[in-house]
Design an enzyme around this catalytic site. Sequence first.
Site, PDB file in Angstrom:
ATOM      1  N   GLY A 171       0.923  -1.294   0.120  1.00  0.00           N
ATOM      2  CA  GLY A 171       0.069  -0.035   0.124  1.00  0.00           C
ATOM      3  C   GLY A 171       0.728   1.239   0.054  1.00  0.00           C
ATOM      4  O   GLY A 171       1.961   1.290   0.493  1.00  0.00           O
ATOM      5  N   CYS A 172       0.518   2.412  -0.317  1.00  0.00           N
ATOM      6  CA  CYS A 172       0.958   3.577  -0.392  1.00  0.00           C
ATOM      7  C   CYS A 172       1.516   4.212   0.697  1.00  0.00           C
ATOM      8  O   CYS A 172       2.783   4.541   0.783  1.00  0.00           O
ATOM      9  CB  CYS A 172       0.371   4.617  -1.646  1.00  0.00           C
ATOM     10  SG  CYS A 172      -1.290   4.858  -1.048  1.00  0.00           S
TER      11      CYS A 172
END
Length: 323
Positions: free
Chosen positions: A132-133
């Site tokens: 995930g970012c």
Amino acid sequence: MIRVGIIGGSGYAAGELLRILIYHPDVELKWVHSRTVAGQRIVDVHQGLHGEIDMNFTSSIDLRSIDVLFCCRPAGKTREFIETHTIPEDLKIIDLSRDFRLAEEAEDFVYGLSELNRKPMVRGASRVANPGCLAMAVELSLLPLAKNLLLNSDIHTTVLTGATSEGAERRPTTHYAWRNNNAVVYRPFRHTQEAEILQTLQALQQSFNSRLHMVPIRGPFSRGIMAVTYLDCPLELPEIIKIYQDYFSDHNFTHITSKIPDLKDVVNTNKCIIHLDKIDGRLLITAVIDNLLKGAAGNAVHTMNLLFGLSETTGLTMKSAAF
């Protein structure tokens, strides 16, 4: 040439993926699938690609015509896709959703953080789960400490995110009138990506059992993530800086800087820039990334390069926005 297919091709991450792959010297883009805009020209959805690609979105999927599949659909849809399609044994899959990030869900997916798991990706992995970012920014902030068993206090991190972190689907919190000149805390201490951060830290420091206190904030800008993290650390700052420099010395995209970075230092690049400081006995870590590149499409292409034995930076030398 690496033959590439993309499913979920109409979103922001897919648009950035296309922008990279069009000019990747070792890639042949075979098809881009979308259920919502099938038949439309790609440039009518990703308008920044005018003059660079002449293809339409397709409603058909031919997995035997490609070597690697990028999955850019929402959470839960990659798992559904794999369960409902016959996947060729030699097809590599890179998933940009969160379906396979956690160990209990991963099956045969490797967590796609090259700064931690480069070896399994180079040595024969065929399926990768992109981080995930938000997790990417926090994990890169802390990996050197975990490797040196220095995560021995609670971790506090505030993560400021751009609007594109929420995807291309229209929702109230992505409207310009709401987002502009505004900021709001969301999912404090309960963000879905906290679990993968903890899992990643424990992979390097098995003794790590402290708490992670993460406060995400929606920021009034389109792209970028700034993670500001602090914790107790007994070492002096020069020693800490050396630990970080040593850890990332053979990684091409993460850099330690003596100046507190701006978001514009990394927007439109696959870089992570980290600044370290020691204030009143606490270590302060500032990390910035582009959520759509280092936090999504850029890292996915980096992963592809590793899976196929290419130089890590192939297709990923980009210029920051700067001004």
